[in-house]
Write a protein that holds these residues in place. Sequence first.
Motif, mmCIF file in Angstrom:
data_model
loop_
_atom_site.group_PDB
_atom_site.id
_atom_site.type_symbol
_atom_site.label_atom_id
_atom_site.label_comp_id
_atom_site.label_asym_id
_atom_site.label_seq_id
_atom_site.Cartn_x
_atom_site.Cartn_y
_atom_site.Cartn_z
ATOM 1 N N ALA A 48 34.111 60.216 46.786
ATOM 2 C CA ALA A 48 34.019 61.118 47.939
ATOM 3 C C ALA A 48 32.863 62.117 47.794
ATOM 4 N N VAL A 49 32.269 62.436 48.937
ATOM 5 C CA VAL A 49 31.177 63.430 48.976
ATOM 6 C C VAL A 49 31.519 64.447 50.062
ATOM 7 N N ILE A 50 31.348 65.728 49.729
ATOM 8 C CA ILE A 50 31.600 66.795 50.695
ATOM 9 C C ILE A 50 30.266 67.365 51.178
ATOM 10 N N ALA A 51 30.098 67.395 52.499
ATOM 11 C CA ALA A 51 28.938 68.051 53.106
ATOM 12 C C ALA A 51 29.474 69.125 54.059
ATOM 13 N N PHE A 52 28.584 69.950 54.583
ATOM 14 C CA PHE A 52 29.026 71.121 55.344
ATOM 15 C C PHE A 52 28.698 71.022 56.831
ATOM 16 N N ASP A 53 29.374 71.831 57.601
ATOM 17 C CA ASP A 53 28.999 72.029 59.001
ATOM 18 C C ASP A 53 27.535 72.454 59.046
ATOM 19 N N HIS A 54 26.818 72.008 60.051
ATOM 20 C CA HIS A 54 25.399 72.355 60.283
ATOM 21 C C HIS A 54 24.437 71.738 59.271
ATOM 22 N N ALA A 55 24.955 70.848 58.415
ATOM 23 C CA ALA A 55 24.091 70.262 57.377
ATOM 24 C C ALA A 55 23.088 69.288 57.978
ATOM 25 N N TYR A 56 21.941 69.194 57.340
ATOM 26 C CA TYR A 56 20.987 68.114 57.630
ATOM 27 C C TYR A 56 20.530 67.524 56.305
ATOM 28 N N HIS A 57 20.699 66.209 56.156
ATOM 29 C CA HIS A 57 20.253 65.566 54.922
ATOM 30 C C HIS A 57 19.428 64.314 55.164
ATOM 31 N N GLY A 58 19.193 63.919 56.420
ATOM 32 C CA GLY A 58 18.314 62.773 56.661
ATOM 33 C C GLY A 58 18.825 61.846 57.744
ATOM 34 N N ARG A 59 18.096 60.725 57.901
ATOM 35 C CA ARG A 59 18.342 59.798 59.005
ATOM 36 C C ARG A 59 18.681 58.383 58.554
ATOM 37 N N THR A 60 18.822 58.135 57.245
ATOM 38 C CA THR A 60 19.277 56.823 56.791
ATOM 39 C C THR A 60 20.791 56.755 56.960
ATOM 40 N N ASN A 61 21.388 55.597 56.682
ATOM 41 C CA ASN A 61 22.806 55.495 57.036
ATOM 42 C C ASN A 61 23.680 56.504 56.291
ATOM 43 N N LEU A 62 23.520 56.579 54.971
ATOM 44 C CA LEU A 62 24.343 57.533 54.218
ATOM 45 C C LEU A 62 23.983 58.973 54.602
ATOM 46 N N THR A 63 22.691 59.249 54.772
ATOM 47 C CA THR A 63 22.320 60.641 55.067
ATOM 48 C C THR A 63 22.655 61.026 56.504
ATOM 49 N N MET A 64 22.699 60.061 57.428
ATOM 50 C CA MET A 64 23.231 60.376 58.770
ATOM 51 C C MET A 64 24.686 60.802 58.657
ATOM 52 N N ALA A 65 25.419 60.117 57.791
ATOM 53 C CA ALA A 65 26.830 60.481 57.612
ATOM 54 C C ALA A 65 26.944 61.914 57.081
ATOM 55 N N LEU A 66 26.006 62.313 56.222
ATOM 56 C CA LEU A 66 26.040 63.662 55.644
ATOM 57 C C LEU A 66 25.573 64.715 56.644
ATOM 58 N N THR A 67 24.676 64.306 57.546
ATOM 59 C CA THR A 67 24.140 65.218 58.558
ATOM 60 C C THR A 67 25.228 65.527 59.571
ATOM 61 N N ALA A 68 25.268 66.793 60.039
ATOM 62 C CA ALA A 68 26.376 67.197 60.902
ATOM 63 C C ALA A 68 26.139 66.894 62.380
#
Length: 445
Positions: free
Chosen positions: A145-165
């Motif tokens: 499991a990975v926790i990311a935050f509200d308003h986060a931006y981490h990228g546009r690839t599949n995993l990083t889209m999931a992390l992006t809010a």
Amino acid sequence: MSTVPQHRLLRTEIPGPRSQELQARKRAAVASGVGTTLPVYIERAGGGILVDVDGNQLIDFGSGIAVTSVGNSAPRVVEAVRDQVGDFTHTCFMVTPYEEYLAVCEALNELTPGTHAKRSALFNSGAEAVENAIKVARHATGRTAVIAFDHAYHGRTNLTMALTAKSMPYKHGFGPFAGEVYRAPMAYPYRWPTGPERCAEEAFAAFVEQVHAQVGETNVAAVIVEPIQGEGGFIVPAPGFLPKVADWCRQHGIVFIADEIQSGFCRTGDWFASEHEGIVPDLVTTAKGMAGGLPLAAVTGRAELMDAVHGGGLGGTYGGNPVACAAALAAIETMRAEDLNGAAKRIEAVMLPRLRDLAVTYDVIGDVRGRGAMLAVELVQGNGSTQPNPALTAQISAACHREGLVTLTAGTFGNVLRFLPPLVIGDDLLNEGLDIIEAALAAHA
Ligand code: PLZ
């Protein structure tokens, strides 16, 4: 070497006729999903100025989204890149390596927070660095499991889209997204329901409770956070929140990842924004400002985590390309030699008081925030309402563009005007840019 005159000059309307011609070619040739903030085509750039194909000279408050911190075509970067291109352009580090890659990793290991043993690995883009940080964290912990935050931006690839809010434009219609990503509340002082004073403590309590109830600490590989949130609106987490999260991660054997892709490399007046609250992340992702405009990204972190991955488990054809590495070494040398941390603090000293004054005059400025040369104003309806005002934000940004000032917007609600000037910009250009913003507010607010 480009010597770009350091003053604003408008020869045509913005965008000018030549830029408009090129924009017509863009519509015919480039996928329309690839947007442009300001369709002014650039021919040359340096210091705080972008020169377009119609001969207009625009003031740069964007740095290509926090990339050209050392300036465009910075002298040391130009020379290093020229030399490297003449020597060799690519071998693939995974096939036959070269020293420049090592030197960049050594610099990263030295400059990132903490004196523990570190290792680095190099990649091409910020998103790729984030993907690899998660790979390392999962491999090292054996958890998913990975926790990311509200308003986060981490990228546009599949995993990083999931992390992006934010859904639109980053995620809308692009799912399904990578699994095992969970979202927690961000300590966003301006919009915290019970007020900024209680924000750090209450957001942390909500974070702990949510992770415990919905995910379970022992399932969590990593928590990833931007020490100052970028695309999400230059949100500076309430003081105390990040150190609490980092401590909690340590207690539970969870990898704390600081995404310093936008905030790193002198942008906030420190080498890394994590330093401001004395945070020592387990892994740090970097890109953007590191290489003076060439594509380079990295993951740097605790040796025992980074070395947990089996040989051959990390890589990519172009990761740590020698030309990009040469540029990074020259950019880092420039940051040291020209004290660009000091320069970021000088930019803050010029800009922040004027932005605060504007907030006194214009009640549509709900919040002024940021650090160093990563500053923003959040625009609201005013008259006592803190409802986001994305329409006014777009109007003001467009008015600035017409006057030859490149500004960017940000924010989950599209209501943040953000300022990311190159760290080598002169005070006169900063003040002229602020005059333009002030006039735009006077005309539209
Ligand atoms: N993490 C914190 O800011 C890139 C994105 C612009 P890449 N931010 C600019 C856009 O609309 O695509 C960013 C960031 C943080 C990761 C990234 C991703 O870096 O180099 O764009 O992949």
